[in-house]
Every structure is written in structure tokens, then in C-alpha cells.
Write a protein that holds these residues in place. Sequence first.
Motif, PDB file in Angstrom:
ATOM      1  N   GLY A   1       0.818  -1.208   0.000  1.00  0.00           N
ATOM      2  CA  GLY A   1       0.000   0.000   0.000  1.00  0.00           C
ATOM      3  C   GLY A   1       0.847   1.250   0.000  1.00  0.00           C
ATOM      4  O   GLY A   1       0.529   2.227  -0.688  1.00  0.00           O
ATOM      5  N   ALA A   2       1.947   1.226   0.774  1.00  0.00           N
ATOM      6  CA  ALA A   2       2.851   2.378   0.829  1.00  0.00           C
ATOM      7  C   ALA A   2       3.534   2.602  -0.523  1.00  0.00           C
ATOM      8  O   ALA A   2       3.683   3.739  -0.980  1.00  0.00           O
ATOM      9  CB  ALA A   2       3.894   2.170   1.926  1.00  0.00           C
ATOM     10  N   GLN A   3       3.938   1.496  -1.185  1.00  0.00           N
ATOM     11  CA  GLN A   3       4.570   1.602  -2.504  1.00  0.00           C
ATOM     12  C   GLN A   3       3.593   2.164  -3.529  1.00  0.00           C
ATOM     13  O   GLN A   3       3.961   2.991  -4.376  1.00  0.00           O
ATOM     14  CB  GLN A   3       5.078   0.228  -2.949  1.00  0.00           C
ATOM     15  N   LEU A   4       2.340   1.697  -3.448  1.00  0.00           N
ATOM     16  CA  LEU A   4       1.316   2.179  -4.376  1.00  0.00           C
ATOM     17  C   LEU A   4       1.074   3.675  -4.174  1.00  0.00           C
ATOM     18  O   LEU A   4       0.972   4.435  -5.151  1.00  0.00           O
ATOM     19  CB  LEU A   4       0.023   1.397  -4.151  1.00  0.00           C
TER      20      LEU A   4
ATOM     21  N   LYS B   1       1.752   6.669  -6.870  1.00  0.00           N
ATOM     22  CA  LYS B   1       0.681   7.605  -7.216  1.00  0.00           C
ATOM     23  C   LYS B   1       1.152   9.047  -7.058  1.00  0.00           C
ATOM     24  O   LYS B   1       0.951   9.882  -7.957  1.00  0.00           O
ATOM     25  CB  LYS B   1      -0.540   7.343  -6.330  1.00  0.00           C
ATOM     26  N   GLU B   2       1.782   9.348  -5.932  1.00  0.00           N
ATOM     27  CA  GLU B   2       2.254  10.714  -5.680  1.00  0.00           C
ATOM     28  C   GLU B   2       3.328  11.129  -6.680  1.00  0.00           C
ATOM     29  O   GLU B   2       3.353  12.272  -7.142  1.00  0.00           O
ATOM     30  CB  GLU B   2       2.782  10.812  -4.246  1.00  0.00           C
ATOM     31  N   ALA B   3       4.218  10.184  -7.041  1.00  0.00           N
ATOM     32  CA  ALA B   3       5.274  10.485  -8.011  1.00  0.00           C
ATOM     33  C   ALA B   3       4.670  10.778  -9.386  1.00  0.00           C
ATOM     34  O   ALA B   3       5.106  11.702 -10.090  1.00  0.00           O
ATOM     35  CB  ALA B   3       6.253   9.324  -8.091  1.00  0.00           C
TER      36      ALA B   3
ATOM     37  N   SER C   1      -4.128  -2.238 -11.859  1.00  0.00           N
ATOM     38  CA  SER C   1      -5.559  -1.971 -11.675  1.00  0.00           C
ATOM     39  C   SER C   1      -5.799  -1.115 -10.437  1.00  0.00           C
ATOM     40  O   SER C   1      -6.607  -0.177 -10.453  1.00  0.00           O
ATOM     41  CB  SER C   1      -6.334  -3.290 -11.560  1.00  0.00           C
ATOM     42  N   GLN C   2      -5.073  -1.425  -9.356  1.00  0.00           N
ATOM     43  CA  GLN C   2      -5.223  -0.643  -8.127  1.00  0.00           C
ATOM     44  C   GLN C   2      -4.741   0.791  -8.325  1.00  0.00           C
ATOM     45  O   GLN C   2      -5.375   1.747  -7.865  1.00  0.00           O
ATOM     46  CB  GLN C   2      -4.430  -1.303  -6.991  1.00  0.00           C
ATOM     47  N   LEU C   3      -3.616   0.929  -9.022  1.00  0.00           N
ATOM     48  CA  LEU C   3      -3.063   2.260  -9.263  1.00  0.00           C
ATOM     49  C   LEU C   3      -4.007   3.111 -10.106  1.00  0.00           C
ATOM     50  O   LEU C   3      -4.271   4.279  -9.791  1.00  0.00           O
ATOM     51  CB  LEU C   3      -1.706   2.138  -9.955  1.00  0.00           C
ATOM     52  N   LEU C   4      -4.555   2.517 -11.178  1.00  0.00           N
ATOM     53  CA  LEU C   4      -5.483   3.253 -12.028  1.00  0.00           C
ATOM     54  C   LEU C   4      -6.758   3.611 -11.265  1.00  0.00           C
ATOM     55  O   LEU C   4      -7.353   4.671 -11.498  1.00  0.00           O
ATOM     56  CB  LEU C   4      -5.815   2.432 -13.280  1.00  0.00           C
TER      57      LEU C   4
ATOM     58  N   LEU D   1      -2.223   6.807 -17.579  1.00  0.00           N
ATOM     59  CA  LEU D   1      -1.057   7.127 -16.758  1.00  0.00           C
ATOM     60  C   LEU D   1      -0.412   8.436 -17.209  1.00  0.00           C
ATOM     61  O   LEU D   1       0.013   9.251 -16.386  1.00  0.00           O
ATOM     62  CB  LEU D   1      -0.044   5.978 -16.805  1.00  0.00           C
ATOM     63  N   CYS D   2      -0.352   8.649 -18.520  1.00  0.00           N
ATOM     64  CA  CYS D   2       0.209   9.906 -19.050  1.00  0.00           C
ATOM     65  C   CYS D   2      -0.669  11.100 -18.662  1.00  0.00           C
ATOM     66  O   CYS D   2      -0.161  12.177 -18.344  1.00  0.00           O
ATOM     67  CB  CYS D   2       0.344   9.825 -20.573  1.00  0.00           C
ATOM     68  N   GLU D   3      -1.968  10.908 -18.697  1.00  0.00           N
ATOM     69  CA  GLU D   3      -2.880  11.966 -18.264  1.00  0.00           C
ATOM     70  C   GLU D   3      -2.644  12.323 -16.798  1.00  0.00           C
ATOM     71  O   GLU D   3      -2.570  13.493 -16.435  1.00  0.00           O
ATOM     72  CB  GLU D   3      -4.338  11.533 -18.468  1.00  0.00           C
ATOM     73  N   ALA D   4      -2.520  11.294 -15.972  1.00  0.00           N
ATOM     74  CA  ALA D   4      -2.305  11.522 -14.540  1.00  0.00           C
ATOM     75  C   ALA D   4      -0.982  12.240 -14.287  1.00  0.00           C
ATOM     76  O   ALA D   4      -0.857  13.019 -13.339  1.00  0.00           O
ATOM     77  CB  ALA D   4      -2.329  10.198 -13.790  1.00  0.00           C
ATOM     78  N   ALA D   5       0.011  11.992 -15.148  1.00  0.00           N
ATOM     79  CA  ALA D   5       1.328  12.615 -14.991  1.00  0.00           C
ATOM     80  C   ALA D   5       1.349  14.061 -15.483  1.00  0.00           C
ATOM     81  O   ALA D   5       2.392  14.707 -15.419  1.00  0.00           O
ATOM     82  CB  ALA D   5       2.385  11.795 -15.726  1.00  0.00           C
ATOM     83  N   GLY D   6       0.207  14.557 -15.968  1.00  0.00           N
ATOM     84  CA  GLY D   6       0.100  15.973 -16.308  1.00  0.00           C
ATOM     85  C   GLY D   6       0.395  16.339 -17.739  1.00  0.00           C
ATOM     86  O   GLY D   6       0.603  17.518 -18.048  1.00  0.00           O
TER      87      GLY D   6
END
Length: 337
Positions: free
Chosen positions: A12-15, A19-21, A49-52, A149-154
Amino acid sequence: MQVVKVAEAGQGAQLQAMKEALLAGDRRALAKAITMAESSRTEHRETTSQLLGELAGCERQALRIGLSGTPGVGKSTFIEAFGMMLIEKGLKVAVLAVDPSSARSGGSILGDKTRMERLSRERNAFIRPSPAQSQLGGVARRTREAIDLCEAAGFDVVLIETVGVGQSETMVAEMCDLFLLLLAPAGGDELQGVKRGIMEMADILLVNKADGELKRQAVRTCADYSGALRLLRKRPQDPQGFPKAMTVSAIERNGLDAAWSEMTALADWRRENGHFDARRAEQARFWFEAEVRDGLLARLREPGPKKAMAELAAEVAAGNLSPGLAARQILEEHLGQ
């Protein structure tokens, strides 16, 4: 039991860290997340799947642009010139370039990044070549997840370059907001070579290489395509004048600004009239159904069903059983149908 809880807490901490990165625009984290999304390992699929799911509420939205074209039309040259122009306008650009895979070895050259040398050095650009594998449409199996993922990265614009041109290439239309078809001048009767299905899905046709000796032929070719587009049935998601054909020169960077203006005008009109969000919702439903189909097929590739299918296939080949009855037997025994 305590060991399991500690392991879950660590995951969970790695996920959360990933996410924050990603939300901070960390390119290394983005590359790692895409690699994980492309993996076939069960634990990687679950983490993806969890990350998305965690990123679903970030409310960042890029303009997704699909690009297809015949081999040799200059897709990589166009993307580099177009991407550089967008970066000069202050935008962040991600390029997901799908390379063809060998049917024999499964390998890919993944050379798109080397052909976009200038763009690959830009801080506001991210280029990710991926193997097409055996995916219909030349779009890598997890390209749509890479887009998220690219969208989330801005990133402001995500360009999806697909392999070749043909009926199957229309798969890219299920993961983009705008679909561009890149064509070459004086390529013979390309109206016959390009399938009607792709013509009907294209939002803008760009006749590339409109420079030097080919400029006059490019203008003539553009006129031919404009006439052909007028014969197609009007689509509800298009304002007056779309779809349209235009000439561009990736080498001389002529027509790129005009093409971008038309793209943004079309995207803005669709947003204002509700077509943009409706299309994304429709695509989400499409990929949900695709995931269900892939999951069912994956279950049939497990050892038990796989062995049963091989035995029934031998019976079908020998003429002792019809394909329909054999398929029904597999579904009833292994999928509970």
C-alpha cells in the motif's frame, strides 16, 4: 497472519508513493508504471488496476490524438515536428508509438524513439515505444492504460501512433478523442487502398510531404480526398466542415499550426455540445466489455481447459464432433455457461 498484514501495508505504501510520483510528473515513475501495465504477470496486473483506480479521481484530462498512416508516409517525422511545435506553445506532449512485432519471434525493433531525436531530448516530452504483440489494430495491449497514466502525470496532449493502415486499425478510435489519418501525395489510387472504415472514422486527413516537387501533387491529392469526404454520411459528432482534408509538410513545418487550430476547434466544439464526454463514456464501456472477454479467454488458457480444448479440437478435426457442440461443451464445463 501478521506477516501478511505487514506485506500488504508495504504494498500500500509503494502504491501511494507511485501515485504521488506520477501526480508530480515524475517521468521515471511514469515509465515504471507503463512497464508494469504492459506486464503479463498477475501481481503486476493487480497493482496496475489498483493504481489506475487510485488515479481515477485526479480529474486531469489530456487531448488524446490517434494517428495512423501507410508505411513510409512520414508518421515519425510528422510527430516530431508536431510535438516540437506543441512544446513551443508551452504544452507537455506524450507519444505512445506502437511498433510491429514479429509473428515468428514476437520481437520488435522499437525504433520510433531514435527517429524522434530532437523530441526525445525535450523535458516536456515523453516518448514510449511499445510492441504491438498480436493485438488487432496494431495498438499495444495496454496502450489505453498508458494513456491514463500519461494523463495523470500531467501531459496535455497524448499522441498514439499505430502500425500501418487497414480495417483493423480502427481500434485506435476506441481510445482517442481525435483520429488523424496521414497520407502521402501521388501514392496512386489511395482511395481504394485506404479502407472505407478508416475513412469514416478519421476526423482530419493530413496529406504530408507537401513540399518541393510534391507540393502541387499534394494539393491535388488533398482536393481529391476533400471530395471523397463529402460523399460520406454526416456524423452527429462533427460540426460543419468536418471531417476535412489538409496539406502539411513535416520537414518544412508548414501547415502544422493550421492543423492544430482545426484539432482544438473540433475538440472544443465537441466539449461544448456534449459529444466529447459522451464518447469517452462509450469508450469506457467498450473497454469494460473487452476486459471481460479477455478474462474469459484467459480462463480458457489455464491448464485444465487448455487440455480439454486440445482434446475436443482433435475430435472436431477428425469430424467426430461439430465445432458448435464442442464449443458449448467447453463453455458449460469450464465457464459455467
